[in-house]
Design an enzyme around this catalytic site. Structure first.
Site, mmCIF file in Angstrom:
data_model
loop_
_atom_site.group_PDB
_atom_site.id
_atom_site.type_symbol
_atom_site.label_atom_id
_atom_site.label_comp_id
_atom_site.label_asym_id
_atom_site.label_seq_id
_atom_site.Cartn_x
_atom_site.Cartn_y
_atom_site.Cartn_z
ATOM 1 N N CYS A 73 0.807 -1.226 0.000
ATOM 2 C CA CYS A 73 0.000 0.000 0.000
ATOM 3 C C CYS A 73 0.844 1.284 0.000
ATOM 4 C CB CYS A 73 -0.975 0.011 1.174
ATOM 5 S SG CYS A 73 -0.201 0.237 2.791
ATOM 6 N N HIS A 122 -2.493 11.327 15.721
ATOM 7 C CA HIS A 122 -3.032 10.531 14.623
ATOM 8 C C HIS A 122 -1.888 9.688 14.078
ATOM 9 C CE1 HIS A 122 -5.065 9.437 10.888
ATOM 10 N NE2 HIS A 122 -3.957 9.825 10.254
ATOM 11 N N HIS A 179 -4.631 4.300 10.010
ATOM 12 C CA HIS A 179 -5.917 3.600 10.041
ATOM 13 C C HIS A 179 -5.677 2.096 10.116
ATOM 14 C CE1 HIS A 179 -6.958 7.508 8.277
ATOM 15 N NE2 HIS A 179 -8.127 7.320 8.865
ATOM 16 N N ASP A 203 -7.985 -6.364 6.334
ATOM 17 C CA ASP A 203 -7.474 -7.126 5.184
ATOM 18 C C ASP A 203 -6.000 -7.513 5.355
ATOM 19 O OD1 ASP A 203 -6.252 -4.653 4.896
ATOM 20 O OD2 ASP A 203 -7.053 -4.249 2.905
ATOM 21 N N ARG A 261 -4.640 -4.946 9.216
ATOM 22 C CA ARG A 261 -3.561 -4.172 8.598
ATOM 23 C C ARG A 261 -3.584 -2.777 9.208
ATOM 24 N NH1 ARG A 261 -3.743 -0.703 3.849
ATOM 25 N NH2 ARG A 261 -5.784 -1.614 3.441
ATOM 26 N N CYS A 296 -2.244 0.443 8.963
ATOM 27 C CA CYS A 296 -1.600 1.228 7.914
ATOM 28 C C CYS A 296 -1.211 2.569 8.552
ATOM 29 C CB CYS A 296 -2.594 1.400 6.767
ATOM 30 S SG CYS A 296 -1.914 2.209 5.332
#
Length: 131
Positions: A66, A103, A106, A110, A118, A120
């Site tokens: 990704c 932050h 996310h 998957d 995951r 990410c």
């Protein structure tokens, strides 16, 4: 869990570089395949860039394709929290540092075994502590 870290906007701006500030304090996202850790393979611990809280182990990192560092589990689930993110016309689960409210990125359903998750995570929200 460590004591909460609370700083003013001015203190965060002084501590963080511009992209770290935008990502961690304003929930921005760095461009895919540009962060310092998306293709990083050294053994160690990834910590919060804002407060040094240990977040992810290198042995939980995997190549998701990704363009962001991806992990199948946090080092300690108590160090991260989840929040519904409805930005950009999507419904996602935001991951936040439980110590300083940074932050991080996310989490998606998957990922690989054993969790199927995951995480990410933006490189700009992380520092790396080698083993």
């Amino acid at each position: 869990m460590t004591d909460r870290v609370v700083k003013t906007e001015a203190q965060w701006r002084e501590q963080l570089d511009p992209i770290e500030y935008q990502v961690t304090r304003e929930a921005a996202t760095e461009r895919a395949f540009t962060g310092r850790y998306w293709d990083h393979h050294e053994a160690g611990i990834y910590t919060c860039v804002c407060c040094d809280t240990p977040l992810f182990r290198s042995d939980a990192k995997f190549d998701s394709g990704c363009g962001w560092p991806s992990y199948f589990e946090p080092l300690d689930p108590a160090n991260v929290s989840e929040k519904v993110d409805r930005s950009y016309g999507m419904i996602r689960t935001e991951i936040i540092c439980n110590v300083c409210d940074a932050h991080l990125g996310h989490v998606f359903p998957d990922g690989p075994p054993p969790t199927g998750l995951r995480y990410c995570i933006n490189s700009a929200s992380l520092r790396f502590d080698p083993a």
